[in-house]
Design an enzyme around this catalytic site. Structure first.
Site, PDB file in Angstrom:
ATOM      1  N   GLU A 147      -5.799  -1.775  -3.854  1.00 57.78           N
ATOM      2  CA  GLU A 147      -7.023  -1.690  -4.669  1.00 57.78           C
ATOM      3  C   GLU A 147      -7.320  -0.234  -4.987  1.00 57.78           C
ATOM      4  OE1 GLU A 147     -10.056  -4.097  -2.846  1.00 57.78           O
ATOM      5  OE2 GLU A 147      -8.826  -5.904  -3.104  1.00 57.78           O
ATOM      6  N   GLU A 188       4.710   0.798  -0.814  1.00 57.71           N
ATOM      7  CA  GLU A 188       5.182   0.033   0.353  1.00 57.71           C
ATOM      8  C   GLU A 188       4.881   0.774   1.655  1.00 57.71           C
ATOM      9  OE1 GLU A 188       6.102  -2.830   0.767  1.00 57.71           O
ATOM     10  OE2 GLU A 188       6.657  -3.565  -1.214  1.00 57.71           O
ATOM     11  N   PHE A 222      -4.308   5.223  13.024  1.00 57.25           N
ATOM     12  CA  PHE A 222      -4.508   5.187  11.568  1.00 57.25           C
ATOM     13  C   PHE A 222      -5.884   5.723  11.204  1.00 57.25           C
ATOM     14  CE2 PHE A 222      -1.298   1.831  12.193  1.00 57.25           C
ATOM     15  CZ  PHE A 222      -0.331   2.312  11.327  1.00 57.25           C
TER      16      PHE A 222
HETATM   17  P1  TGC Z   1      -2.799  -4.655  11.931  1.00 57.88           P
HETATM   18  O1  TGC Z   1      -3.841  -4.969  12.947  1.00 57.88           O
HETATM   19  O2  TGC Z   1      -1.690  -3.719  12.285  1.00 57.88           O
HETATM   20  O3  TGC Z   1      -2.100  -6.010  11.449  1.00 57.88           O
HETATM   21  C1  TGC Z   1      -2.803  -7.180  11.099  1.00 57.88           C
HETATM   22  C2  TGC Z   1      -1.869  -8.343  11.438  1.00 57.88           C
HETATM   23  O4  TGC Z   1      -0.648  -8.199  10.698  1.00 57.88           O
HETATM   24  C3  TGC Z   1       0.478  -8.015  11.588  1.00 57.88           C
HETATM   25  N1  TGC Z   1       1.322  -6.959  10.995  1.00 57.88           N
HETATM   26  C4  TGC Z   1       2.484  -7.195  10.398  1.00 57.88           C
HETATM   27  N2  TGC Z   1       3.175  -8.326  10.217  1.00 57.88           N
HETATM   28  C5  TGC Z   1       4.340  -8.228   9.547  1.00 57.88           C
HETATM   29  N3  TGC Z   1       4.826  -7.069   9.053  1.00 57.88           N
HETATM   30  C6  TGC Z   1       4.146  -5.909   9.208  1.00 57.88           C
HETATM   31  N4  TGC Z   1       4.620  -4.778   8.702  1.00 57.88           N
HETATM   32  C7  TGC Z   1       2.927  -5.943   9.909  1.00 57.88           C
HETATM   33  N5  TGC Z   1       2.018  -4.995  10.243  1.00 57.88           N
HETATM   34  C8  TGC Z   1       1.050  -5.640  10.913  1.00 57.88           C
HETATM   35  C9  TGC Z   1      -0.120  -7.615  12.915  1.00 57.88           C
HETATM   36  O5  TGC Z   1       0.706  -8.012  13.982  1.00 57.88           O
HETATM   37  C10 TGC Z   1      -1.435  -8.375  12.909  1.00 57.88           C
HETATM   38  O6  TGC Z   1      -1.160  -9.723  13.210  1.00 57.88           O
HETATM   39  P2  TGC Z   1      -2.232 -10.620  14.014  1.00 57.88           P
HETATM   40  O7  TGC Z   1      -1.520 -11.885  14.301  1.00 57.88           O
HETATM   41  O8  TGC Z   1      -2.576  -9.850  15.261  1.00 57.88           O
HETATM   42  O9  TGC Z   1      -3.398 -10.775  13.103  1.00 57.88           O
HETATM   43  O10 TGC Z   1      -3.532  -4.179  10.625  1.00 57.88           O
HETATM   44  P3  TGC Z   1      -4.177  -2.789  10.259  1.00 57.88           P
HETATM   45  O11 TGC Z   1      -5.369  -3.073   9.418  1.00 57.88           O
HETATM   46  O12 TGC Z   1      -4.355  -1.971  11.516  1.00 57.88           O
HETATM   47  O13 TGC Z   1      -3.098  -2.089   9.299  1.00 57.88           O
HETATM   48  C11 TGC Z   1      -1.953  -1.521   9.727  1.00 57.88           C
HETATM   49  C12 TGC Z   1      -1.216  -0.791   8.585  1.00 57.88           C
HETATM   50  C13 TGC Z   1      -1.877   0.525   8.278  1.00 57.88           C
HETATM   51  C14 TGC Z   1       0.208  -0.552   9.108  1.00 57.88           C
HETATM   52  C15 TGC Z   1      -1.178  -1.658   7.310  1.00 57.88           C
HETATM   53  O14 TGC Z   1      -2.433  -1.767   6.772  1.00 57.88           O
HETATM   54  C16 TGC Z   1      -0.237  -1.093   6.264  1.00 57.88           C
HETATM   55  O15 TGC Z   1       0.956  -1.389   6.292  1.00 57.88           O
HETATM   56  N6  TGC Z   1      -0.748  -0.290   5.269  1.00 57.88           N
HETATM   57  C17 TGC Z   1       0.062   0.138   4.145  1.00 57.88           C
HETATM   58  C18 TGC Z   1      -0.196  -0.768   2.961  1.00 57.88           C
HETATM   59  C19 TGC Z   1       1.007  -0.926   2.072  1.00 57.88           C
HETATM   60  O16 TGC Z   1       2.131  -0.691   2.463  1.00 57.88           O
HETATM   61  N7  TGC Z   1       0.779  -1.421   0.880  1.00 57.88           N
HETATM   62  C20 TGC Z   1       1.869  -1.746  -0.011  1.00 57.88           C
HETATM   63  C21 TGC Z   1       1.381  -2.524  -1.191  1.00 57.88           C
HETATM   64  S1  TGC Z   1       2.652  -3.392  -2.058  1.00 57.88           S
HETATM   65  C22 TGC Z   1       3.567  -2.189  -2.778  1.00 57.88           C
HETATM   66  O17 TGC Z   1       3.414  -1.028  -2.610  1.00 57.88           O
HETATM   67  C23 TGC Z   1       4.646  -2.708  -3.638  1.00 57.88           C
HETATM   68  S2  TGC Z   1       5.618  -1.527  -4.376  1.00 57.88           S
HETATM   69  C24 TGC Z   1       6.896  -2.538  -4.753  1.00 57.88           C
HETATM   70  C25 TGC Z   1       7.865  -2.016  -5.690  1.00 57.88           C
HETATM   71  O18 TGC Z   1       7.546  -1.745  -6.855  1.00 57.88           O
HETATM   72  O19 TGC Z   1       9.054  -1.950  -5.246  1.00 57.88           O
HETATM   73  P1  FAD Z   2      -4.207   6.286  -0.202  1.00 64.02           P
HETATM   74  O1  FAD Z   2      -4.158   5.097   0.679  1.00 64.02           O
HETATM   75  O2  FAD Z   2      -5.513   6.684  -0.764  1.00 64.02           O
HETATM   76  O3  FAD Z   2      -3.565   7.525   0.573  1.00 64.02           O
HETATM   77  C1  FAD Z   2      -3.743   8.875   0.137  1.00 64.02           C
HETATM   78  C2  FAD Z   2      -3.097   9.829   1.161  1.00 64.02           C
HETATM   79  O4  FAD Z   2      -3.734   9.677   2.422  1.00 64.02           O
HETATM   80  C3  FAD Z   2      -1.621   9.549   1.404  1.00 64.02           C
HETATM   81  O5  FAD Z   2      -0.933  10.779   1.580  1.00 64.02           O
HETATM   82  C4  FAD Z   2      -1.618   8.782   2.724  1.00 64.02           C
HETATM   83  O6  FAD Z   2      -0.404   8.932   3.468  1.00 64.02           O
HETATM   84  C5  FAD Z   2      -2.768   9.466   3.437  1.00 64.02           C
HETATM   85  N1  FAD Z   2      -3.349   8.613   4.491  1.00 64.02           N
HETATM   86  C6  FAD Z   2      -3.815   7.352   4.342  1.00 64.02           C
HETATM   87  N2  FAD Z   2      -4.262   6.873   5.514  1.00 64.02           N
HETATM   88  C7  FAD Z   2      -4.079   7.867   6.425  1.00 64.02           C
HETATM   89  C8  FAD Z   2      -4.340   8.002   7.834  1.00 64.02           C
HETATM   90  N3  FAD Z   2      -4.882   7.012   8.532  1.00 64.02           N
HETATM   91  N4  FAD Z   2      -4.031   9.178   8.441  1.00 64.02           N
HETATM   92  C9  FAD Z   2      -3.476  10.206   7.728  1.00 64.02           C
HETATM   93  N5  FAD Z   2      -3.191  10.128   6.391  1.00 64.02           N
HETATM   94  C10 FAD Z   2      -3.498   8.988   5.768  1.00 64.02           C
HETATM   95  N6  FAD Z   2       0.693  -1.974  -4.618  1.00 64.02           N
HETATM   96  C11 FAD Z   2       0.698  -3.331  -4.697  1.00 64.02           C
HETATM   97  O7  FAD Z   2      -0.116  -3.998  -4.074  1.00 64.02           O
HETATM   98  N7  FAD Z   2       1.615  -3.974  -5.479  1.00 64.02           N
HETATM   99  C12 FAD Z   2       2.539  -3.304  -6.205  1.00 64.02           C
HETATM  100  O8  FAD Z   2       3.361  -3.922  -6.893  1.00 64.02           O
HETATM  101  C13 FAD Z   2       2.551  -1.883  -6.152  1.00 64.02           C
HETATM  102  N8  FAD Z   2       3.425  -1.173  -6.917  1.00 64.02           N
HETATM  103  C14 FAD Z   2       3.313   0.200  -6.963  1.00 64.02           C
HETATM  104  C15 FAD Z   2       4.096   0.919  -7.875  1.00 64.02           C
HETATM  105  C16 FAD Z   2       3.955   2.291  -7.964  1.00 64.02           C
HETATM  106  C17 FAD Z   2       4.762   3.059  -8.960  1.00 64.02           C
HETATM  107  C18 FAD Z   2       3.066   2.977  -7.104  1.00 64.02           C
HETATM  108  C19 FAD Z   2       2.919   4.464  -7.169  1.00 64.02           C
HETATM  109  C20 FAD Z   2       2.302   2.273  -6.208  1.00 64.02           C
HETATM  110  C21 FAD Z   2       2.407   0.875  -6.133  1.00 64.02           C
HETATM  111  N9  FAD Z   2       1.578   0.128  -5.288  1.00 64.02           N
HETATM  112  C22 FAD Z   2       1.589  -1.240  -5.329  1.00 64.02           C
HETATM  113  C23 FAD Z   2       0.543   0.792  -4.506  1.00 64.02           C
HETATM  114  C24 FAD Z   2       1.044   1.516  -3.263  1.00 64.02           C
HETATM  115  O9  FAD Z   2       1.361   0.593  -2.257  1.00 64.02           O
HETATM  116  C25 FAD Z   2      -0.037   2.484  -2.827  1.00 64.02           C
HETATM  117  O10 FAD Z   2      -0.043   3.546  -3.765  1.00 64.02           O
HETATM  118  C26 FAD Z   2       0.165   3.013  -1.430  1.00 64.02           C
HETATM  119  O11 FAD Z   2       0.035   1.976  -0.476  1.00 64.02           O
HETATM  120  C27 FAD Z   2      -0.826   4.144  -1.082  1.00 64.02           C
HETATM  121  O12 FAD Z   2      -2.129   3.782  -1.433  1.00 64.02           O
HETATM  122  P2  FAD Z   2      -3.026   4.797  -2.323  1.00 64.02           P
HETATM  123  O13 FAD Z   2      -2.224   5.171  -3.500  1.00 64.02           O
HETATM  124  O14 FAD Z   2      -4.329   4.165  -2.552  1.00 64.02           O
HETATM  125  O15 FAD Z   2      -3.164   6.082  -1.409  1.00 64.02           O
END
Ligand code: TGC
Ligand code: FAD
Length: 385
Positions: A135, A365, A385
């Site tokens: 978001e 990711e 975090f």
């Molecule tokens: P947390 O308490 O750690 O977890 C909640 C529940 O989820 C489980 N869990 C996982 N399960 C599977 N895989 C994982 N990687 C998991 N991480 C956590 C966990 O065990 C727990 O389960 P339960 O049963 O106890 O409820 O949650 P948190 O709020 O503390 O968050 C942890 C954190 C920071 C690692 C998580 O929020 C996170 O990964 N943040 C990053 C978000 C992110 O990666 N967003 C990506 C969006 S999609 C995208 O970017 C697509 S790009 C694709 C492309 O174009 O190729």
């Molecule tokens: P923020 O979360 O605002 O982070 C900003 C900075 O703060 C980063 O340097 C981060 O490492 C740092 N930071 C955050 N938390 C902490 C902490 N606890 N301690 C220290 N540092 C911290 N998302 C989807 O859902 N679906 C998609 O298909 C998808 N595709 C994408 C494609 C592209 C090209 C891009 C650029 C992004 C895409 N994303 C998608 C979103 C992507 O997953 C997010 O950009 C990413 O998870 C980071 O979120 P943010 O950009 O809001 O940065």
């Protein structure tokens, strides 16, 4: 035949089926993708014209079984990602989103009707999907999502916004995650649904050959049969991310391979100070360091494949590999760019394109910091975090 891009002879460990998948996608990348991608990147355009051919390869949703999916193993999926990212991270993004972030959640959490409706079409790329988790106020902390789902009779009403969504405006179906009284729930929102809109994010200097959109949900009415019935809580979307991050750990090796190969070829041919650049000690050291980064990344990817096949892969292990492999690929791409001198700044050569793309890959990711903290949490037992 061993090459510097496969220094540890890992290709010799592939099964005949995996080798067939790898060589099929590699040929497609060489013949169909690579001729298109540099211009598409320059024009800021996803090369959609090759999507039907990608569908026809039969590799989307690589590891999923049934419902028209290929049913190949995790190493095959990794190889598919590696080969597509050898062309461009935008193409691998397309494959990741379709396979890991759309087909996987429907397969893992969907109803029988949802699986039958969507999976065969998604596998053939006759329908495209996107995944809406991030978001505008901050993607690293999806637990703080503001998109809301509330019941209205037998339906749900969705309100909120999603940002940075790959394939958003070209998707026929969006997997949308929203906070409800029951916790985080997942919904299949179809293109054209009233109140649902997608607009593209322009002026990107990275992933230019990929569509990135914002999604808007303004009182979107979705029937209960379009909710993913088995998805309950943040664990559901996070488990999709684990699948996609696994593929990215492999994909980054593909980008690094392309850059190493370019740097090797260029420095072998470029003559300065009475000899080829590749004869200079410092140049050899730099190429050797690229090989070290690539070979260790490939080892990590292959090890993840073994653990995934055994069903014991932990999310923190995927975090370690995504962090390491994307960081290594980025360093290799930047160094390759520099070894090409001035020529390295043009899109005639792939390193600068990969380098720019990898700035997205290291952010999406889960940012590098998020993965470092995920590993830190696992080894200390304390969440920082
Ligand atoms: P947390 O308490 O750690 O977890 C909640 C529940 O989820 C489980 N869990 C996982 N399960 C599977 N895989 C994982 N990687 C998991 N991480 C956590 C966990 O065990 C727990 O389960 P339960 O049963 O106890 O409820 O949650 P948190 O709020 O503390 O968050 C942890 C954190 C920071 C690692 C998580 O929020 C996170 O990964 N943040 C990053 C978000 C992110 O990666 N967003 C990506 C969006 S999609 C995208 O970017 C697509 S790009 C694709 C492309 O174009 O190729
Ligand atoms: P923020 O979360 O605002 O982070 C900003 C900075 O703060 C980063 O340097 C981060 O490492 C740092 N930071 C955050 N938390 C902490 C902490 N606890 N301690 C220290 N540092 C911290 N998302 C989807 O859902 N679906 C998609 O298909 C998808 N595709 C994408 C494609 C592209 C090209 C891009 C650029 C992004 C895409 N994303 C998608 C979103 C992507 O997953 C997010 O950009 C990413 O998870 C980071 O979120 P943010 O950009 O809001 O940065």
């Amino acid at each position: 035949m061993p090459t510097p891009e496969d220094f540890l002879d890992l290709l010799t460990t592939l099964s005949p089926e995996e080798e067939l998948v790898r060589s099929t996608v590699a040929r497609f990348v060489d013949e169909r993708a690579l001729p298109l991608v540099p211009a598409a990147f320059e024009e800021g355009r996803f090369p959609r014209e090759i999507v039907p051919e990608i569908g026809a390869l039969g590799v989307l949703g690589t590891s999923l079984e049934g419902y028209g999916c290929p049913g190949l193993g995790p190493v095959a999926y990794g190889l598919v990602c590696e080969e597509f990212e050898r062309a461009d991270s935008g193409l691998r993004s397309f494959v990741s989103v379709q396979s890991s972030l759309v087909m996987y959640p429907i397969h893992a959490f969907g109803s029988e009707e949802q699986k039958k409706t969507w999976l065969p079409r998604l596998a053939r790329a006759e329908a495209l999907g996107c995944f809406g988790l991030t978001e505008p106020h901050g993607g690293s902390d999806p637990a703080a999502m503001r998109t809301r789902a509330r019941r209205s009779g037998g339906d749900w009403i969705l309100d909120g916004a999603k940002m940075w969504i790959t394939n958003g405006s070209i998707a026929d179906v969006a997997v949308v995650w929203a906070q409800a009284e029951e916790g985080v729930l997942g919904f299949l929102v179809e293109k054209g649904t009233a109140g649902f809109a997608a607009t593209d994010i322009e002026h990107k200097a990275s992933l230019r050959a990929s569509v990135t959109s914002a999604l808007y949900l303004d009182g979107v009415r979705v029937p209960e049969r379009q909710r993913l019935p088995e998805a309950r809580g943040l664990k559901a979307p996070l488990s999709c991310l684990t699948q996609a991050r696994y593929g990215i750990a492999w994909g980054a090796c593909g980008a690094a391979r392309a850059c190493l190969e370019t740097a090797r070829t260029y420095t072998a041919e470029r003559r300065l100070f009475g000899g080829a650049l590749a004869e200079k000690q410092i140049v050899q050291q730099r190429l050797a360091r690229m090989v070290r980064g690539l070979a260790t990344a490939q080892l990590l990817a292959h090890r993840l494949g073994v653990l995934k096949r055994a069903g014991t892969l932990r999310p923190a292990q995927v975090s370690l590999a995504k962090w390491n492999n994307v960081r290594s690929a980025l360093e290799i791409a930047r160094d390759a760019r520099d070894l090409l001198g001035g020529a390295g700044i043009t899109l005639e050569f792939p390193p600068i394109r990969h380098s720019l793309n990898l700035e997205s890959v290291i952010t999406y990711e889960g940012t590098e910091t998020i993965h470092e903290l995920a590993v830190g949490r696992e080894i200390t037992g304390v969440s920082a975090f």
